[in-house]
Design an enzyme around this catalytic site. Structure first.
Site, mmCIF file in Angstrom:
data_model
loop_
_atom_site.group_PDB
_atom_site.id
_atom_site.type_symbol
_atom_site.label_atom_id
_atom_site.label_comp_id
_atom_site.label_asym_id
_atom_site.label_seq_id
_atom_site.Cartn_x
_atom_site.Cartn_y
_atom_site.Cartn_z
ATOM 1 N N HIS A 105 8.571 -15.664 43.007
ATOM 2 C CA HIS A 105 8.219 -13.748 42.135
ATOM 3 C C HIS A 105 9.906 -13.317 43.162
ATOM 4 O O HIS A 105 9.431 -12.132 43.395
ATOM 5 C CB HIS A 105 7.697 -12.970 43.396
ATOM 6 C CG HIS A 105 5.545 -13.827 43.640
ATOM 7 N ND1 HIS A 105 5.783 -14.513 42.376
ATOM 8 C CD2 HIS A 105 4.983 -14.187 44.358
ATOM 9 C CE1 HIS A 105 4.325 -14.586 42.455
ATOM 10 N NE2 HIS A 105 4.233 -14.539 43.753
ATOM 11 N N HIS A 179 0.819 -8.789 40.582
ATOM 12 C CA HIS A 179 0.026 -9.293 41.106
ATOM 13 C C HIS A 179 -0.679 -8.649 41.794
ATOM 14 O O HIS A 179 -1.017 -8.137 43.522
ATOM 15 C CB HIS A 179 1.354 -9.224 42.679
ATOM 16 C CG HIS A 179 1.197 -10.521 42.835
ATOM 17 N ND1 HIS A 179 0.642 -11.111 44.123
ATOM 18 C CD2 HIS A 179 1.774 -11.526 43.201
ATOM 19 C CE1 HIS A 179 -0.117 -11.615 44.989
ATOM 20 N NE2 HIS A 179 1.552 -12.873 43.931
ATOM 21 N N ASP A 246 -5.449 -17.717 22.190
ATOM 22 C CA ASP A 246 -4.870 -16.613 22.794
ATOM 23 C C ASP A 246 -6.566 -15.919 22.295
ATOM 24 O O ASP A 246 -6.397 -14.083 23.119
ATOM 25 C CB ASP A 246 -4.200 -15.738 22.068
ATOM 26 C CG ASP A 246 -4.245 -15.895 20.507
ATOM 27 O OD1 ASP A 246 -5.805 -16.137 20.336
ATOM 28 O OD2 ASP A 246 -3.820 -15.998 19.567
ATOM 29 N N GLU A 288 -3.102 -13.839 37.438
ATOM 30 C CA GLU A 288 -1.166 -13.487 37.323
ATOM 31 C C GLU A 288 -0.783 -14.243 35.695
ATOM 32 O O GLU A 288 -0.563 -14.950 35.925
ATOM 33 C CB GLU A 288 -0.508 -14.117 38.370
ATOM 34 C CG GLU A 288 -0.792 -13.712 39.774
ATOM 35 C CD GLU A 288 -0.347 -14.262 40.700
ATOM 36 O OE1 GLU A 288 1.337 -13.941 40.759
ATOM 37 O OE2 GLU A 288 -0.435 -14.686 42.115
#
Length: 323
Positions: A105, A179, A246, A288
């Site tokens: 991260h 997050h 998508d 995420e």
């Protein structure tokens, strides 16, 4: 749209921006970490609750022991970089490690620890806050000076759009995500929610969450198959899923309140974490969107390289309704 100062970081005030679409949907964003701290959504009876985990006060967001990236913008690179290093054009770059031998991260002083600069925008059908940050060459070990933007946009048709943009002065790697811990019940745990993912494959990983050799694995016949709506009761998930297409990414529902959140994105995959090791376990679900874990070291994964003159741009949309 309102703005107020709520704390101080890096000798500057931390500001909180509140956006409201006038239809019962509102969000709040801190300039510290470009952090999403509230998404207020009506349930089937019109009762409004915050459906993202929020820490008690602004100062808690600056305390790493209390804040495992809650609601923050993660960068320069979300998820893991194995060995805390990667190579570009034959040059090895060593990153600041914060997960044993690895970086996760963005490092110990990643974008979640930075104080961003904000400006607002109002259009005929949306309100937005755009947050910007300059990450200097060498920041956490990454090459190139990176100019980054995170935009939270609230639309008249009940969507929250998170858009990311970046440019660089030298070849580098980039992968942002948000997050937030989502809980459509507004309180309690995510047990009782159902989750569907548009993912036919997932990235298997070792105990350090470093991807194993080989391509993503099919979810068929495994407990990683969430292509149909699946109750989250008792299920512990911490994995990266690869989208089949998508058209959509995730569909999260809370039958108790009727709230539904459908996620779409132009990112190639999604990290899902049920928060079992959070200080308040299972009080929210991380979704995420973004780059593959350890993609800077995996030429078989979608590239995360950004060159000078190019623009990194990606967006994720959260649409809210009643199911």
């Amino acid at each position: 749209m309102t703005k107020r100062a709520v704390a101080e970081a890096h000798a500057r005030p931390v500001e909180c921006y509140r956006l409201d679409n006038g239809r019962g949907l509102a969000v709040e964003v801190l300039t510290y970490g470009a952090t999403l701290v509230a998404v207020e959504v009506p349930d089937r009876d019109g009762a409004v609750d915050n459906v993202v985990l929020r820490l008690p006060n602004a100062a808690d967001y600056q305390d790493r022991a209390k804040n495992p990236y809650v609601g923050s913008t993660v960068g320069r690179y979300c998820r893991c970089v194995a060995g805390g290093a990667f190579t570009i054009d034959g040059v090895e770059h060593h990153l600041t490690r914060n997960a044993g031998l690895h970086q996760i991260h963005g490092g110990p002083e990643g974008f979640d620890r930075a104080l961003w600069t904000a400006e607002t925008e109002t259009t005929a059908d949306s309100v937005a806050v755009r947050l910007s940050l300059t990450s200097q060459d060498g920041d956490q070990g990454y090459p190139g000076t990176l100019t980054a933007e995170t935009t939270y946009r609230l639309t008249a048709d009940d969507c929250l759009v998170m858009a990311y943009r970046a440019t660089t002065t030298a070849p580098t790697v980039v992968g942002f995500t948000n997050h937030a811990f989502w809980n459509l019940g507004g309180a309690g745990t995510i047990d009782g929610h159902t989750l569907a993912l548009n993912a036919a494959h997932w990235v298997d990983a070792d105990e350090d969450f470093i991807p194993l050799p080989g391509p993503p694995r099919p979810v068929d016949g495994t407990d990683m198959d969430y292509r149909a709506a699946t109750p989250l009761d008792g299920r512990a998930i911490d994995a990266f899923f690869v989208f089949a297409d998508d058209e959509w990414a995730a569909d999260l529902r809370d039958p108790r309140t009727g709230r539904r959140m459908v996620v779409t994105t132009d990112s190639p995959g999604l990290g899902v974490y049920t928060g079992d090791f959070h200080p308040r376990p299972r009080t929210g679900l991380c979704l995420e969107t973004g780059a593959f874990p350890d993609a800077p070291n995996r030429p078989d994964f979608p590239s995360t390289r950004l060159n000078p003159g190019e623009v990194y741009a990606t967006r994720t949309v959260h649409r809210f309704d009643i199911a």
